[in-house]
Design an enzyme around this catalytic site. Structure first.
Site, PDB file in Angstrom:
ATOM      1  CB  SER B 102      64.867  38.993  45.444  1.00  7.02           C
ATOM      2  OG  SER B 102      64.399  39.632  46.424  1.00  7.02           O
ATOM      3  CG  ASP B 224      71.080  43.646  47.239  1.00  9.18           C
ATOM      4  OD1 ASP B 224      70.194  44.481  47.668  1.00  9.18           O
ATOM      5  OD2 ASP B 224      71.054  42.402  46.859  1.00  9.18           O
ATOM      6  CG  HIS B 252      67.406  43.369  45.562  1.00  5.56           C
ATOM      7  ND1 HIS B 252      68.354  42.723  46.352  1.00  5.56           N
ATOM      8  CD2 HIS B 252      66.387  43.133  45.503  1.00  5.56           C
ATOM      9  CE1 HIS B 252      67.418  41.573  46.694  1.00  5.56           C
ATOM     10  NE2 HIS B 252      66.318  41.758  46.136  1.00  5.56           N
TER      11      HIS B 252
END
Lengths: 467, 271
Positions: B102, B224, B252
């Site tokens: 991320s 995602d 995600h």
């Protein structure tokens, strides 16, 4: 024991007083109860097979995916998560959700079951609580920032400490990567007086165009992103990893202009209240600087004799030390004159202190007017005066000393002739060399001794001694 | 730059944990917004036989030193990138494989751009250089969505102090100790969580992608919603010579939902 048939169980599931939802481990909805479909005003077909996150509003979806789903996968359970579901007509349904991960006999995670509770009622007052808390937090942060700044300014002992405390306080208050304080010099140039100037680090001495923009309006200005900046500024911003910066112009009571520059590592827009806070902190710092300068003026005052305005003993000693050092450095000479008034005690005793004081003031004026331009006249106390004369040779010493005795000998207003005032002067001349540097006190002792010889020799005369 | 801090200070500040083969190539795993190094607990153990595995928490997250959270420093990803460099320098790591989930993917990009000599490869799992749609660029979100995220954070932290206070203060009458302890998963001080959310979702590091000079793998999970495929593709296009893999994992946090697939992809990239 009551026997419950399958149909009752199904009814209990479908029409339970809460929403039920099951998804596979990827979040795809595999089962949903009637209650939830009714709340959402959706058909079963529309919901089954879609992702659970599709039922959430975008912001809540981000929260769920970045914070709740990791925790759910890590600990197998989350409770009382506040979410907002989207109904078919786009309106929001606030819910509290409990979710558990179901594992099969082999320990494999197979599905996620959730129970959802309508929290519309709580939602309203919680919203108010949150808003109230945000307001309270903001104002308490503001108060704390101002208090911290005040404490730091008060603890500062020098102007540069105040400026450093100022840049640090501003940095903390707006979460800037770095903050610099810049002031305009009398010749119009700009000087960084404190903090850290990230653009100057990559392009030293640049006068950034935004500076003059800030001075033109005296309003807070910002470069909100590299794209908003002129070419030179943009290049420096890229090199310094500065994504945005702001300039807050200020002017102090003396009219000096300057500004606080705040640098940010991402595109930032400051709220009005943040700018306000910066300004308040800066004004406090300027106030602290002002009182520091006043303090210094007072200290200056402490160096002068109150009655005559001449240098006092403290300043004389300081200046004498400086004069000896510079005579040594320049290979020059130095003279010190010790002047004691003759007949002053009688004037003071018989005519009173007021007359005595006015005589002392008159003596001070006469001394100042007859010495050379750069000589320093001071009063040691009582009727004792001193003159520091840089670069003085013996013949000039005699000339100056004779001018002094002549000036002091002249009559004084309010003092009858029988009570005349004159001066006994002792002069000491020195030529300091590296091997023989007299101290200020030594010179004073010698000048005092020379003065006594004048006094013992019949007063109103000059004695010169070489050291 | 970093000489000011002792190694032990940096390692304690970031709760650095070392596992695996000390002689192996160093792998540095970095967690994203919302979690801690726990996010890697199904992936990292799969590398310990051959690699020197380094895990850490960003300041403000997990077991880091919360007192070190300086809002000015951590107001941009550059502050976090500086910490990553300090960890790498203090452990004197070379040829580092930085694996960032991320937002940490972009922190790794910034760190590697600042000192490429330390880095041998970057693995970016679900990276996004900018979350907000801008002009032709599709990030997936609008500014209003970020406000919604902050609202959701606040709504879920309303009871945070009340729930955490007994635990922190060591009050004995904690009703269910097991539950309270699990509550510490990915727990964060709410004001730090808010700030980190701002920094994560409002940063724009698109311009930094073109400067990447170390071999890079982009791992893109299906569905995602935080970093959609179009963003993963964008990162791939902007990082010259990068590899891109659409992986068989959902959502995600593929490091938790598909740890074996993530591991397989990283191993394939490194051999």
């Amino acid at each position: 024991m009551t026997v419950i048939d399958a149909q009752s169980y199904e009814d209990l599931y479908e029409n339970a007083p809460c929403g039920y939802l099951s998804t596979d481990m990827d979040g795809t909805i595999v089962r949903v109860n009637e209650t939830l479909l009714r709340w959402l005003d959706q058909s079963r077909d529309a919901v089954l097979g879609t992702s659970f996150t599709q039922l959430l509003e975008a912001g809540g979806r981000m929260f769920y995916e970045t914070r709740q789903r990791p925790v759910l996968l890590l600990q197998g359970e989350v409770r009382e998560i506040a979410l907002r579901l989207q109904r078919a007509d786009g309106t929001a349904l606030p819910v509290l959700a409990n979710s558990v991960v179901v594992t099969d006999d082999a320990g494999e995670q197979t599905e996620i079951r959730s129970a959802l509770f309508d929290s519309t009622e709580r939602q309203q007052y919680e919203r108010e609580l949150i808003d109230a808390r945000r307001v309270a937090e903001m104002s308490s942060e503001r108060v704390r920032a101002l208090q911290d700044a005040t404490t730091a300014f008060t603890a500062s002992e020098t102007e540069s400490e105040v400026v450093e405390a100022l840049t640090e306080a501003v940095r903390a208050s707006v979460a800037a990567t770095a903050v610099a304080a810049v002031t305009e010099q009398p010749d119009g140039s700009l000087l960084i007086v404190g903090g850290r100037h990230m653009l100057d680090e990559v392009a030293p001495g640049t006068r950034w165009p935004i500076y003059d923009e800030a001075f033109a309006t005296m309003e807070h200005v910002a470069i909100g992103g590299v794209a908003e900046a002129d070419e030179t500024t943009a290049a420096a911003m890229r090199a310094a990893h500065v994504e945005s910066f702001t300039v807050l112009p200020v002017r102090n009571d003396a009219g000096t202009r300057g500004f606080i520059v705040s640098f940010f590592g991402r595109e930032r827009e400051l709220t009005e209240s943040a700018v306000d806070l910066k300004l308040s902190i800066t004004k406090q710092a300027m106030q602290a600087l002002k009182s520091m300068r006043l303090q210094r003026q007072l200290e200056q005052l402490a160096l002068y004799d109150e009655l005559t305005g001449l240098a006092n003993r403290k300043l004389l000693q300081e200046q004498l030390t400086t004069a000896i050092a510079s005579a040594l450095r320049d290979g020059g000479s130095l003279g010190l004159m010790f002047i004691d008034l003759d007949g002053f005690k009688a004037v003071n005793d018989r005519l009173g202190h007021d007359v005595g004081d006015s005589v002392l003031r008159e003596v001070a004026e006469r001394l100042t007017s007859v010495v050379r331009q750069n000589d320093l006249v001071g009063r040691l106390g009582g009727d004792e005066f001193v003159v520091i004369c840089e670069t003085l040779d013996e013949s000039s010493a005699l000339i100056v000393a004779e001018r002094i005795t002549e000036a002091i000998r002249a009559p004084y207003e309010g003092v009858p002739t029988p009570l005349g005032i004159s001066a006994s002067v002792g002069v000491v001349l020195t030529h300091p060399t590296a091997g023989a540097v007299p101290s200020g006190d030594t010179l004073l002792v010698h000048a005092d001794a020379a003065m006594y010889r004048s006094k013992n020799g019949g007063r109103d005369r000059v004695t010169v001694e070489l050291v | 730059m970093s000489g000011a801090l002792e190694a032990t200070d940096v390692l304690r500040r970031n709760n650095v944990v070392e596992l695996g083969n000390p002689a192996g190539r160093p792998l540095v795993f970095a967690h994203g917004f919302g979690c801690s190094q726990e996010a890697w607990h199904r992936v990292a153990p799969q590398f310990t036989d051959d690699y020197r595995v380094i895990l850490f928490d960003h300041v403000g997250s997990g077991g880091s030193d919360i007192a070190a959270y300086d809002r000015g420093k951590y107001d941009s990803l550059h502050g976090y990138a500086g910490d990553i460099l300090e960890i790498v320098e203090n452990l004197d790591l070379h040829d580092v494989v930085f694996i960032g989930h991320s937002v940490s993917g972009m922190m790794g990009v910034l760190a590697a751009n600042r000192d490429p000599s330390r880095f041998g490869a970057l693995v970016l799992l679900g990276p996004s250089p900018r979350y907000i749609n801008t002009g032709d660029y599709i990030g997936g979100f609008e500014q209003a969505d970020i406000d919604g995220l902050l609202d959701a954070l606040d709504a879920n932290y309303l009871g945070w102090s009340a729930a955490m206070a007994p635990l922190i203060m060591g009050v004995p009458e904690v009703p269910d100790l097991g539950d309270e302890l699990t509550a510490s998963f990915c727990s964060t001080d709410p004001s730090i969580a808010r700030h980190f959310a701002h920094v994560t979702f409002l940063s724009d590091n698109r311009a930094d992608l073109a400067e990447v000079s170390v071999p890079t793998l982009i791992l893109q999970a299906k569905d995602d919603i935080i970093a959609p495929e179009v963003v993963g593709q964008y990162v791939h296009d902007q990082v010259a010579g990068s590899s891109y893999a659409l992986i068989d994992a959902y959502g995600h946090c593929a490091n938790l939902s598909g740890p074996d697939e993530v591991t397989r992809q990283i191993k394939a990239f490194l051999t």
